[in-house]
Design an enzyme around this catalytic site. Structure first.
Site, PDB file in Angstrom:
ATOM      1  N   HIS A  70     -26.522  32.839 -87.150  1.00  0.00           N
ATOM      2  CA  HIS A  70     -26.226  31.415 -86.932  1.00  0.00           C
ATOM      3  C   HIS A  70     -25.370  31.210 -85.677  1.00  0.00           C
ATOM      4  O   HIS A  70     -25.835  30.728 -84.653  1.00  0.00           O
ATOM      5  CB  HIS A  70     -25.480  30.841 -88.144  1.00  0.00           C
ATOM      6  CG  HIS A  70     -26.190  30.992 -89.438  1.00  0.00           C
ATOM      7  ND1 HIS A  70     -27.430  30.444 -89.674  1.00  0.00           N
ATOM      8  CD2 HIS A  70     -25.827  31.611 -90.595  1.00  0.00           C
ATOM      9  CE1 HIS A  70     -27.804  30.729 -90.913  1.00  0.00           C
ATOM     10  NE2 HIS A  70     -26.843  31.436 -91.496  1.00  0.00           N
TER      11      HIS A  70
HETATM   12  C1  BDR Z   1     -22.802  28.077 -90.565  1.00  0.00           C
HETATM   13  O1  BDR Z   1     -21.952  27.962 -91.703  1.00  0.00           O
HETATM   14  C2  BDR Z   1     -20.951  28.951 -91.668  1.00  0.00           C
HETATM   15  O2  BDR Z   1     -20.852  29.545 -92.909  1.00  0.00           O
HETATM   16  C3  BDR Z   1     -21.354  29.944 -90.621  1.00  0.00           C
HETATM   17  O3  BDR Z   1     -20.229  30.524 -90.000  1.00  0.00           O
HETATM   18  C4  BDR Z   1     -22.171  29.116 -89.670  1.00  0.00           C
HETATM   19  O4  BDR Z   1     -21.338  28.487 -88.725  1.00  0.00           O
HETATM   20  C5  BDR Z   1     -24.202  28.393 -91.013  1.00  0.00           C
HETATM   21  O5  BDR Z   1     -24.709  27.377 -91.808  1.00  0.00           O
END
Ligand code: BDR
Ligand code: CA
Length: 318
Positions: A243
Site C-alpha cells: 500500500h
Molecule cells: C492503509 O491502511 C494502513 O493500515 C496502511 O498503513 C495503509 O496506509 C491501507 O489501507
C-alpha cells in the site's frame, strides 16, 4: 540547493509506512524534509516514536518528526489496528530508542512551515488518515498554491474496501480529512487499493532485506514478519500488499502508472453503510483512460512495472 524533490511525509507508522519511509530515504530522487504523524495504525504519538527510532537507526536523525492529530475530524481515535501492525505499530519489533524527540510544532504547522521553505517545490505524500492535511488546509487555505504535488495512498475505485465492503482504512479512519484533501485545488495522485493490492512483496524479497549488512534495512525485514502472517489468508502465502510503498514509489517517479485518469472523486462522509467510500467517476472510460477537463485528481488504476523489485533494490542500494 539540492535538485532532489523535497518531500513532507504524513504517516501512521505502521509496518508498510516503515517500508515506504525506507524507500523515501533511499530514493536518489527524494529529499525527505519532514515527517508528520497521525493516529491510524497506532496513535500519532507512537507513530512518531517509531519514526524517530527508525530514522535514527538509518542515520537520518536530523529529519524533523512532528506529532499530528490524535483524534479525527468527526470522531475520536478508535484503537488502531494491532492485529495488522502489532501492538507498537511496527510488528512488535523493538527498535533501539533514539535520543531525538518530536518537533514541538505539530504536524500541520511543520507542513505549513515546509511549504513556505520549499514554496512551489514541496511534494506531500500521505500514507495515513488525512486529518493533518485537513487541519493544515483549514489553518491556511493558500497551502495548495505552495505545493507542487500530492500523492495519497487511500481509497478504492473499483476494488473492494479493506475495512468495510466499500471503504479503505486511511479514508475510513477520517472521511472528512480525505474529503478536505480531495476538495483542495492541487494536483493529487490517489493510489487506491485497486493497485496496492496487486503488488506484493514476497518472502524471498523480505529475506533480501534481512540479509542486509545495515541494521536499519534488517529491521524493516523483521518488522514485515507479523504483517506477512496477516496477509497469509489473503494471498495464500506469506507476503504483503504494498500500500504505502507504492505511493512512495509513484511520488519518487520510481515507476510510472500505466492507467491513471484525472476523474472526479467524492468521499462518503455519512454515517451510513457507504461511510469512507471513495466514489470515483469512471463513466465513459471503456475505450481507454479519459481525463475530465479541469479535474486535478488522478486515480491510479493500473501499474504494470515490477514495483516490489524496484522497491527492494532501491532500499538495498540506499
Ligand atoms: C492503509 O491502511 C494502513 O493500515 C496502511 O498503513 C495503509 O496506509 C491501507 O489501507
Ligand atoms: Ca499507513
Amino acid at each position: 540547493m539540492s535538485d532532489r524533490m523535497p518531500v513532507y511525509l504524513d504517516c501512521d507508522t505502521g509496518v508498510d509506512d516503515s517500508v515506504a519511509l525506507a524507500y523515501l530515504l533511499a530514493s536518489p530522487a527524494i529529499e525527505l524534509v519532514g515527517v508528520g504523524t497521525v493516529s491510524g495504525n497506532t496513535t500519532a504519538a507512537q507513530g512518531a516514536r517509531n519514526t524517530l527510532d527508525l530514522l535514527a537507526l538509518a542515520g537520518h536523525s536530523h529529519i524533523p518528526v512532528a506529532v499530528g492529530a490524535h483524534d479525527h475530524i468527526d470522531h475520536p481515535y478508535d484503537g488502531g489496528a494491532p492485529h495488522v501492525h502489532g501492538e507498537n505499530g511496527i510488528g512488535g519489533v523493538e527498535v533501539p530508542r533514539a535520543a531525538t524527540e518530536p518537533d514541538p510544532r505539530g504536524a500541520a504547522q511543520l507542513l505549513l512551515d515546509l511549504s513556505h521553505e520549499y514554496a512551489g517545490n514541496l511534494r506531500v505524500v500521505t500514507i495515513g488518515p488525512m486529518t493533518n492535511l485537513a487541519h493544515a488546509l483549514e489553518a491556511d487555505p493558500a497551502l495548495p498554491s505552495r505545493v507542487a504535488a500530492v500523492v495519497t495512498m487511500g481509497g478504492a475505485a473499483l476494488a473492494a474496501g479493506n475495512i468495510t465492503p466499500v471503504a479503505e482504512a486511511n479514508v475510513y479512519n477520517d472521511p472528512q480529512g480525505a474529503a478536505a484533501l480531495l476538495a483542495a485545488d492541487w494536483d493529487v495522485t490517489l493510489v487506491p487499493l485497486d493497485v496496492t493490492m496487486e503488488h506484493v512483496l514476497t518472502e524471498e524479497q523480505r529475506g533480501m532485506l534481512l540479509a542486509s549488512e545495515r541494521p536499519f534495512v534488517r529491521a524493516i525485514g523483521e518488522i514485515l514478519d507479523h504483517y506477512f502472517d496477516f496477509y497469509l489468508p489473503t494471498y495464500g502465502e506469506r507476503s504483503s500488499a504494498l500500500h504505502d510503498p507504492l505511493a512512495a514509489v509513484i511520488a519518487a517517479s520510481g515507476v510510472t502508472p500505466t492507467v491513471a485518469p484525472r476523474v472526479p472523486v467524492t468521499v462518503d462522509t455519512s454515517w451510513g453503510p457507504g461511510r469512507g467510500q471513495t466514489i470515483v467517476d469512471l463513466r465513459g472510460q471503456r475505450l481507454g483512460a479519459r481525463d475530465h477537463e479541469g479535474v486535478r485528481t488522478r486515480v491510479v488504476l493500473q501499474v504494470d512495472a515490477p514495483v516490489a523489485h524496484h522497491l527492494v533494490s532501491t532500499i538495498l542500494a540506499g
